[in-house]
Motif scaffolding. Structure first.
Motif, PDB file in Angstrom:
ATOM      1  N   SER A  49      87.856  54.636  49.374  1.00  0.00           N
ATOM      2  CA  SER A  49      88.648  53.438  49.128  1.00  0.00           C
ATOM      3  C   SER A  49      88.314  52.383  50.177  1.00  0.00           C
ATOM      4  N   TRP A 177      97.088  51.063  40.626  1.00  0.00           N
ATOM      5  CA  TRP A 177      96.918  50.715  42.031  1.00  0.00           C
ATOM      6  C   TRP A 177      97.873  49.630  42.504  1.00  0.00           C
ATOM      7  N   GLN A 205      91.946  54.115  44.318  1.00  0.00           N
ATOM      8  CA  GLN A 205      92.148  53.228  45.458  1.00  0.00           C
ATOM      9  C   GLN A 205      93.436  53.545  46.212  1.00  0.00           C
ATOM     10  N   SER A 351      90.586  44.159  44.893  1.00  0.00           N
ATOM     11  CA  SER A 351      89.181  44.558  44.848  1.00  0.00           C
ATOM     12  C   SER A 351      88.302  43.399  44.408  1.00  0.00           C
TER      13      SER A 351
END
Length: 540
Positions: A49, A177, A205, A351
């Motif tokens: 992650s 997430w 993650q 992300s």
């Protein structure tokens, strides 16, 4: 900068205290015990992650193979039998202790949630408070939800009928997430209260937060193997759906359809909270100061990465200019930041992939003629995945951010001339998860809310009033899901209803047998007279 705090108990410090200020590295003594809890044979590889604030590596987590998932469900099933025999009030005691523990460990837990998700601390706090509130609710109300329920029998005084709630067995939770703590407890805690075991597959993650929950629950007295965590992506999720007795999924509508299809093939239940393109209507009599503050929270909480986040502002034309003057100024004043403290109003996207999606939606809208009243730009000066809170007007109906869920800090503006137009705008599209209506006339707002095709409608609040009302069901209409989380409804979803009917009086039973023995022609008038008598007595 990292928060300065002391650990409040057995779970150790999250951050390495010897590192320079501004360095975000998890303590090895924290990561190793947590990742050791992943059910894995260590043959499925690893996932690394990243820290959204900087893009640097955060933690390496071993992945679970489909066989590992099957093994986890097997372990959970073996443990569940004894757990189901524990009285509900004793099961509730575990949740009561957990409700207190998450508050006691708040500083460490906030750090962990922020470092995995990238959100601002104020929004991580919402998760901690939610987890405590949810646990407390089911600790108090859960035994009542599970209590045997007497219902009218076939014949007054002679038939006693009771409905029992029996645990389904093993509940599988596939969690996203964006709210790593909230989603790791939302359905699992009521399932545990109901006597089920739980196997959780978080997004890769945010696996550490789910593992923290597993460790914390055991510290609170939950027996081993009742809350297990498997790590992985789509293959682990598919394997989980293939083995559990009920699946709960929070994520996209496209993936939710696949989960529902497989659950249907297996004839197991599925609770799905899926996409939302949520709207907020400000009527012409709304208090603008309150509506602006509420809209800012509703649009940009967790950087817009929230299922019930508002992505569409619907403004009555009489107040639109005045509202936007205040709203745009407030949005431009929002502070972006990566600190593990309360200095930032909005955090990072999670992300590069999420940044790419948000950027594509904004660029597409601008290319089609939309205007950015605020934001509209990537902010790499703050961090690699930060995007400025964005307000768009004149967005064409065929733009990506008009037809798809953006899931980022982007909101579009539409003006309407009446409540009828507002309702039509709020109901546009196939999604119906959440909505918000603002008016000083509460009865008017309630009438509008009743016409909105959404599972939750907030009046004079953006999203928290409904989401925080954990005694009330929450879910989506149309393509936004099926089933509900919260309240009695999720307890009923993760249990089976069993009816036990007791016929009192053996002699009466013999009399009924003799009546039927006379033949249908003779029995029919007698039975019909009995039904008419019940109707006269207004028996249900």
């Amino acid at each position: 900068m990292p928060s300065a705090h002391e650990s409040n108990g057995a779970l150790p410090e999250i951050l390495d205290p010897d590192l320079p200020t501004g360095t975000y590295v998890l303590e090895p003594d924290v990561v190793a015990p947590l990742t050791a809890r992943v059910v894995t044979s260590h043959g499925a590889g690893e996932h690394r992650s990243v820290l959204p604030f900087t893009g640097a590596p955060l933690a390496t987590v071993p992945l679970s193979s489909p066989d590992d998932v099957a093994a986890a469900v097997g372990r959970a099933r073996a443990a569940q039998t004894a757990w189901a025999a524990v009285p509900p009030r004793e099961r509730a005691a575990v949740l009561r202790r957990f409700a207190a523990l998450v508050l006691d460990r708040q500083p460490d837990l906030l750090d962990l949630v922020q470092m995995e998700s990238g959100k601002a601390r104020v929004h991580a706090l919402e998760e901690v408070l939610y987890a405590s509130q949810l646990a407390r609710h089911y600790a108090v109300a859960g035994p009542r939800y599970l209590a045997p329920r007497r219902v009218p029998g076939m014949l007054p005084a002679l038939t006693g009928t009771t409905v029992y709630r029996r645990p389904v067995g093993v509940v599988g939770a596939i969690t996203p997430w964006n709210y790593p703590l909230a989603m790791a407890v939302s359905e699992p805690l009521p399932a545990l209260l109901a006597g089920d075991a739980v196997v959780v597959k978080p997004d890769p993650q945010t696996t550490l937060t789910a593992l923290w929950v597993a460790e914390a629950l055991e510290e609170c007295g939950l027996p081993a193997d009742l809350y297990l965590v498997v790590a992985g992506a789509a293959d682990a999720g598919r394997a989980l759906v293939d083995h559990v007795d009920h699946v709960v999924f929070t994520g996209s509508t496209a993936t939710g359809r696949q989960v529902a299809a497989r659950a249907g093939e297996r004839l197991v239940g599925a609770t799905l909270e899926l996409g939302g393109k949520n709207g907020l209507y400000v009527a012409d009599d709304a208090d603008l100061a309150s509506a602006v503050a509420g809209a800012v929270r509703a649009c940009f909480a967790s950087g817009g990465q929230l299922c019930v986040s508002v992505e569409r502002l619907v403004l009555h034309e009489r107040i639109a200019d005045a509202f936007l003057e205040r709203f745009v100024a407030a949005v431009r004043g929002l502070r972006l930041g990566a600190g593990l403290d309360y200095t930032a109003d909005v955090g990072s996207l999670v992300s590069a992939r999420q940044l790419e999606r948000v950027t594509a939606h904004v660029d597409d809208a601008l290319a089609r003629g939309a205007r950015a009243l605020a934001g509209g730009v990537h902010r790499p000066d703050v961090g690699p995945f930060f995007f400025a809170p964005t307000v768009l007007e004149d967005v064409p109906d065929d733009a990506l951010c008009a037809t798809e869920e953006t899931f980022g800090p982007v909101v579009s503006v539409r003006r309407v001339a009446s409540d009828d137009e507002a309702v039509a705008a709020l109901n546009a599209g196939e999604l119906g998860l959440s909505a918000s209506v603002w008016s000083n006339d509460v009865r008017r707002a309630q009438r509008v809310a009743a016409r909105v095709q959404a599972g939750s409608v907030n009046v004079n609040d953006g999203y928290m009033a409904a989401f925080g009302s954990v005694a009330a069901p929450m879910g989506g209409f149309r393509s936004s899901g099926q089933g509900r989380r919260h309240g009695r409804e999720i307890v009923e979803a993760v249990t089976e209803a069993q009816t036990v009917a007791v016929q009192r009086g053996v002699r009466f039973g013999l009399a009924v047998d003799r009546l039927y023995g006379l033949g249908a022609a003779k029995a029919a008038p007698v039975l019909t007279a009995g039904m008419r008598a019940l109707r006269a007595l207004r028996r249900p």
